[in-house]
Motif scaffolding. Structure first.
Motif, PDB file in Angstrom:
ATOM      1  N   ASP A  22     -26.015 -20.465  50.910  1.00 21.25           N
ATOM      2  CA  ASP A  22     -25.786 -21.107  52.211  1.00 21.25           C
ATOM      3  C   ASP A  22     -24.302 -21.226  52.534  1.00 21.25           C
ATOM      4  OD1 ASP A  22     -26.586 -22.127  54.608  1.00 21.25           O
ATOM      5  OD2 ASP A  22     -27.217 -24.082  53.843  1.00 21.25           O
ATOM      6  N   GLY A  23     -23.559 -20.190  52.209  1.00 19.54           N
ATOM      7  CA  GLY A  23     -22.153 -20.126  52.558  1.00 19.54           C
ATOM      8  C   GLY A  23     -21.226 -20.859  51.626  1.00 19.54           C
ATOM      9  N   VAL A  24     -21.740 -21.397  50.505  1.00 19.43           N
ATOM     10  CA  VAL A  24     -20.926 -22.197  49.592  1.00 19.43           C
ATOM     11  C   VAL A  24     -20.976 -21.590  48.195  1.00 19.43           C
ATOM     12  CG1 VAL A  24     -20.592 -24.474  48.559  1.00 19.43           C
ATOM     13  CG2 VAL A  24     -21.377 -24.281  50.935  1.00 19.43           C
ATOM     14  N   TRP A  25     -19.802 -21.448  47.574  1.00 17.80           N
ATOM     15  CA  TRP A  25     -19.743 -21.050  46.165  1.00 17.80           C
ATOM     16  C   TRP A  25     -19.907 -22.312  45.330  1.00 17.80           C
ATOM     17  CZ3 TRP A  25     -19.985 -16.047  45.035  1.00 17.80           C
ATOM     18  CH2 TRP A  25     -19.522 -15.108  45.960  1.00 17.80           C
ATOM     19  N   LEU A  26     -20.992 -22.412  44.596  1.00 15.63           N
ATOM     20  CA  LEU A  26     -21.353 -23.643  43.904  1.00 15.63           C
ATOM     21  C   LEU A  26     -20.704 -23.734  42.530  1.00 15.63           C
ATOM     22  CD1 LEU A  26     -25.186 -23.652  44.698  1.00 15.63           C
ATOM     23  CD2 LEU A  26     -23.355 -24.778  45.984  1.00 15.63           C
ATOM     24  N   GLU A  27     -20.280 -24.930  42.166  1.00  9.07           N
ATOM     25  CA  GLU A  27     -19.802 -25.164  40.812  1.00  9.07           C
ATOM     26  C   GLU A  27     -20.988 -25.065  39.845  1.00  9.07           C
ATOM     27  OE1 GLU A  27     -16.746 -25.369  39.971  1.00  9.07           O
ATOM     28  OE2 GLU A  27     -15.928 -25.446  42.011  1.00  9.07           O
ATOM     29  N   ASN A  28     -20.708 -24.686  38.601  1.00  6.43           N
ATOM     30  CA  ASN A  28     -21.780 -24.469  37.638  1.00  6.43           C
ATOM     31  C   ASN A  28     -22.558 -25.740  37.308  1.00  6.43           C
ATOM     32  OD1 ASN A  28     -21.017 -21.831  37.590  1.00  6.43           O
ATOM     33  ND2 ASN A  28     -20.141 -21.872  35.531  1.00  6.43           N
ATOM     34  N   GLY A  29     -21.879 -26.878  37.270  1.00  5.84           N
ATOM     35  CA  GLY A  29     -22.562 -28.117  36.941  1.00  5.84           C
ATOM     36  C   GLY A  29     -23.238 -28.026  35.582  1.00  5.84           C
ATOM     37  N   ASP A  30     -24.495 -28.464  35.533  1.00  7.39           N
ATOM     38  CA  ASP A  30     -25.229 -28.423  34.268  1.00  7.39           C
ATOM     39  C   ASP A  30     -26.145 -27.204  34.170  1.00  7.39           C
ATOM     40  OD1 ASP A  30     -27.054 -29.106  36.177  1.00  7.39           O
ATOM     41  OD2 ASP A  30     -27.790 -30.920  35.174  1.00  7.39           O
ATOM     42  N   ARG A  31     -25.897 -26.173  34.991  1.00  8.14           N
ATOM     43  CA  ARG A  31     -26.713 -24.955  34.929  1.00  8.14           C
ATOM     44  C   ARG A  31     -26.460 -24.199  33.623  1.00  8.14           C
ATOM     45  NH1 ARG A  31     -24.795 -25.307  40.090  1.00  8.14           N
ATOM     46  NH2 ARG A  31     -26.365 -25.355  41.765  1.00  8.14           N
ATOM     47  N   LYS A  32     -27.462 -23.509  33.172  1.00  6.31           N
ATOM     48  CA  LYS A  32     -27.307 -22.631  32.016  1.00  6.31           C
ATOM     49  C   LYS A  32     -26.345 -21.506  32.383  1.00  6.31           C
ATOM     50  CE  LYS A  32     -29.848 -19.484  28.985  1.00  6.31           C
ATOM     51  NZ  LYS A  32     -31.164 -18.862  28.662  1.00  6.31           N
ATOM     52  N   THR A  33     -25.506 -21.113  31.450  1.00  2.00           N
ATOM     53  CA  THR A  33     -24.586 -19.994  31.676  1.00  2.00           C
ATOM     54  C   THR A  33     -24.714 -18.995  30.528  1.00  2.00           C
ATOM     55  OG1 THR A  33     -22.744 -21.054  30.528  1.00  2.00           O
ATOM     56  CG2 THR A  33     -22.936 -21.460  32.904  1.00  2.00           C
ATOM     57  N   GLN A  34     -24.224 -17.799  30.774  1.00  2.00           N
ATOM     58  CA  GLN A  34     -24.136 -16.801  29.719  1.00  2.00           C
ATOM     59  C   GLN A  34     -22.758 -16.158  29.788  1.00  2.00           C
ATOM     60  OE1 GLN A  34     -27.335 -14.082  31.362  1.00  2.00           O
ATOM     61  NE2 GLN A  34     -25.862 -12.495  30.742  1.00  2.00           N
ATOM     62  N   PRO A  35     -22.254 -15.662  28.661  1.00  2.00           N
ATOM     63  CA  PRO A  35     -20.907 -15.076  28.676  1.00  2.00           C
ATOM     64  C   PRO A  35     -20.867 -13.733  29.384  1.00  2.00           C
ATOM     65  CG  PRO A  35     -21.923 -14.817  26.522  1.00  2.00           C
ATOM     66  CD  PRO A  35     -22.845 -15.678  27.324  1.00  2.00           C
ATOM     67  N   VAL A  36     -19.737 -13.467  30.018  1.00  2.00           N
ATOM     68  CA  VAL A  36     -19.425 -12.128  30.518  1.00  2.00           C
ATOM     69  C   VAL A  36     -18.495 -11.501  29.495  1.00  2.00           C
ATOM     70  CG1 VAL A  36     -18.402 -10.780  32.380  1.00  2.00           C
ATOM     71  CG2 VAL A  36     -19.654 -12.892  32.905  1.00  2.00           C
ATOM     72  N   VAL A  37     -18.878 -10.350  28.968  1.00  2.00           N
ATOM     73  CA  VAL A  37     -18.172  -9.740  27.851  1.00  2.00           C
ATOM     74  C   VAL A  37     -17.445  -8.474  28.300  1.00  2.00           C
ATOM     75  CG1 VAL A  37     -18.442  -8.664  25.575  1.00  2.00           C
ATOM     76  CG2 VAL A  37     -19.800 -10.683  26.182  1.00  2.00           C
ATOM     77  N   ASN A  38     -16.187  -8.362  27.928  1.00  2.00           N
ATOM     78  CA  ASN A  38     -15.441  -7.125  28.140  1.00  2.00           C
ATOM     79  C   ASN A  38     -15.921  -6.112  27.097  1.00  2.00           C
ATOM     80  OD1 ASN A  38     -13.589  -5.005  28.163  1.00  2.00           O
ATOM     81  ND2 ASN A  38     -11.818  -6.344  28.494  1.00  2.00           N
ATOM     82  N   PRO A  39     -16.578  -5.032  27.500  1.00  2.00           N
ATOM     83  CA  PRO A  39     -17.156  -4.110  26.517  1.00  2.00           C
ATOM     84  C   PRO A  39     -16.120  -3.326  25.723  1.00  2.00           C
ATOM     85  CG  PRO A  39     -17.404  -3.227  28.724  1.00  2.00           C
ATOM     86  CD  PRO A  39     -16.886  -4.622  28.883  1.00  2.00           C
ATOM     87  N   ALA A  40     -14.871  -3.337  26.171  1.00  2.00           N
ATOM     88  CA  ALA A  40     -13.823  -2.637  25.425  1.00  2.00           C
ATOM     89  C   ALA A  40     -13.314  -3.459  24.254  1.00  2.00           C
ATOM     90  CB  ALA A  40     -12.662  -2.281  26.351  1.00  2.00           C
ATOM     91  N   THR A  41     -13.526  -4.779  24.309  1.00  2.00           N
ATOM     92  CA  THR A  41     -13.016  -5.653  23.251  1.00  2.00           C
ATOM     93  C   THR A  41     -14.102  -6.470  22.564  1.00  2.00           C
ATOM     94  OG1 THR A  41     -12.635  -7.506  24.758  1.00  2.00           O
ATOM     95  CG2 THR A  41     -10.854  -5.892  24.528  1.00  2.00           C
ATOM     96  N   GLU A  42     -15.289  -6.510  23.172  1.00  2.00           N
ATOM     97  CA  GLU A  42     -16.400  -7.331  22.697  1.00  2.00           C
ATOM     98  C   GLU A  42     -16.104  -8.819  22.801  1.00  2.00           C
ATOM     99  OE1 GLU A  42     -18.472  -6.088  19.108  1.00  2.00           O
ATOM    100  OE2 GLU A  42     -17.313  -4.227  19.075  1.00  2.00           O
ATOM    101  N   LYS A  43     -15.096  -9.189  23.574  1.00  2.00           N
ATOM    102  CA  LYS A  43     -14.714 -10.589  23.732  1.00  2.00           C
ATOM    103  C   LYS A  43     -15.189 -11.132  25.080  1.00  2.00           C
ATOM    104  CE  LYS A  43     -10.645 -10.509  20.724  1.00  2.00           C
ATOM    105  NZ  LYS A  43     -10.946  -9.205  20.113  1.00  2.00           N
ATOM    106  N   ALA A  44     -15.620 -12.398  25.065  1.00  2.00           N
ATOM    107  CA  ALA A  44     -16.039 -13.048  26.304  1.00  2.00           C
ATOM    108  C   ALA A  44     -14.820 -13.291  27.186  1.00  2.00           C
ATOM    109  CB  ALA A  44     -16.743 -14.360  25.999  1.00  2.00           C
TER     110      ALA A  44
END
Length: 487
Positions: A22-44
């Motif tokens: 609805d036009g708003v970028w929401l803060e994560n709050g208490d939502r579950k998250t998962q890491p975004v990993v750089n595949p060249a380094t295997e680091k989050a």
């Protein structure tokens, strides 16, 4: 094979994406998250939030509420907004391209090209949305006449894989918005920020709140929730055959319209009369583009008898000279695979093929101590019973076999249930005509791997899906036809 060792250029701190609702970028709050990993380094490098059922309901309500407003917006004004978004994407090309490279590994030059092409597609949608014409048909009785008009289908859902995070986002949202539809878009969680950057350009260009939403999370949960809602009238999916089949079954329960751009296992037929040097050069370049993680990637190479041995030797030589390394290093020709699962899958397919008699001409092993790198691999004389002959590898593996004559080549090319792309190389006009008629694919390239432009439809046949994206067909896929009789 060479390994790029120079240090990649510096880049600002990665900014984790958020949900757009609805036009708003929401803060994560208490939502579950998962890491975004750089595949060249295997680091989050960041995290991506998972949408909750409440988030999805809010997105559905907003898309439904915004649809009448966006539908009533003139095609000219919708086109102006999309063009502004394309210009913003162009201005931000370097930042967007670097996000794509950080998240899924492709060389920065390829990411820049992807972003440039996405801008062109967005501009195409902006222009084509103004040409959704109907027609008037004279009646047969009295002064009756018939009008045929095209109208937006309604709120839609778009689902894409991670391999072209910028292009897929622009293609899904651009085509839906050009037709007058709203869209809830779910990109791949492996490359969320690049897709979010496209959405930000649309917002900054003036797309009203609710017209687009961007959500992430467990694919099955999100797809089931969205497709169970009567709000969604159409879905567009780019990804694997099994997931596409699953979505079609879900959509069938409420007769939602579907566009499916699914997997492929593209054959390449190289005839003795072809320009062998040109065919070889183009084949190696396209095979290892995006580490082979391309739905239209050439995979099953069939070379006519007289040219076979030389073509195999040349292919292996060129593949072994590619530089493998971090995509942000400009000297890298090929980056990593997107995650460990993809690397492990490729490794298993290669091991299966060699255990059944295939010749390993190049590659066939992991590269570096960190990162999901796998060497550009060439297999020859691969038996039909090898899994890679029937399973899409989606990775940096070329499979080379021979054929005797035209009928033999076509039989081999059309053997599989896939039909997304197919290619042929020959200097015979007669053979070109026969290939054009005989290859079972939605897109055919003759003496070229360039099979797509913003003006041309993109889609497959058989198990590779149905419907088309881009071109006139890409906009019409989001519209319904209404007949009006007036006396």
């Amino acid at each position: 094979m060479n390994i790029a060792t120079s240090s990649p250029p510096s880049f600002e701190v990665y900014k984790s994406p958020r949900l757009l609702i609805d036009g708003v970028w929401l803060e994560n709050g208490d939502r579950k998250t998962q890491p975004v990993v750089n595949p060249a380094t295997e680091k989050a490098i960041g995290t991506v939030p998972h949408a909750t059922a409440e988030d999805l309901d809010r997105a559905l309500e907003a898309a439904n509420r915004a649809f009448p407003l966006w539908r009533a917006t003139s095609p000219r004004e919708r086109g102006r907004i999309l063009k502004r978004a394309a210009h913003l994407m162009h201005d931000r090309q370097e930042d967007i391209a670097r996000l794509a490279t950080l998240e899924m590994g492709k060389p920065i030059a390829e990411a820049r090209l992807e972003t440039h092409f996405a801008c062109e597609e967005m501009e195409w949608f902006a222009e084509e949305g103004r040409r959704t014409y109907g027609r008037v048909i004279p009646g047969r009785l009295g002064e009756t006449r018939f009008q045929v008009v095209k109208e937006p289908v309604g709120p839609t859902a778009g689902f894409s894989a991670w391999n072209f995070p910028v292009g897929n986002a622009a293609r899904k949202m651009g085509s839906a918005l050009a037709a007058g539809c709203t869209m809830i878009y779910k990109p791949g969680e492996e490359a969320p920020a690049a897709a979010a950057a496209v959405a930000q350009c649309l917002i900054d260009a003036g797309v009203p709140a609710g017209v687009i939403a961007v959500v992430y999370g467990v694919p099955d949960f999100i797809s089931r929730h969205l497709l169970a809602s009567p709000v969604i009238r159409k879905i567009s999916f780019t990804g694997s055959v099994p997931v596409g089949q699953h979505l079609i079954r879900l959509a069938s329960e409420s007769l939602k319209r579907t566009t499916m751009e699914l997997g492929g296992h593209a054959p390449v037929l190289v005839f003795d009369d072809a320009d062998q040097a040109a065919a070889l050069e183009m084949s190696v370049q396209r095979k290892y583009r995006n580490s082979g993680q391309v739905c239209v990637s050439p995979t099953r190479f069939y070379i006519q008898d007289k040219s076979y041995e030389a073509f195999c030797a040349g292919f292996a030589d060129k593949a072994s000279k590619l530089k493998i390394g971090d995509g942000l290093d400009p000297s890298s020709n090929m980056g990593p695979l997107v995650h460990a699962r993809r690397r492990d899958s490729i490794e298993a397919l290669v091991q299966d093929a060699t255990s059944k008699g295939a010749k390993l001409l190049a590659g066939g092993h992991r590269v570096n101590n960190e990162g999901f790198f796998y060497a550009p691999t060439v297999l020859a004389d691969v038996p039909d019973e090898a899994r890679i002959m029937s399973e899409e590898p989606f990775g940096p593996v070329a499979v080379l076999n021979r054929f005797s004559d035209f009928d033999d080549a076509i039989a081999k090319a059309n053997k599989l249930p896939y039909g997304l792309a197919a290619y042929g190389f020959t200097n015979s006009h007669k053979t070109i005509a026969r290939l054009s008629d005989s290859l079972e694919a939605g897109m055919v390239g003759i003496n070229s791997f360039n099979i797509s432009m913003p003006e041309t439809p993109f889609g497959g046949v058989k198990y590779s899906g149905h419907g088309s994206e881009v071109g006139i067909e890409g906009v019409e896929a989001y519209m319904v036809t209404k007949t009006i009789s007036i006396t």
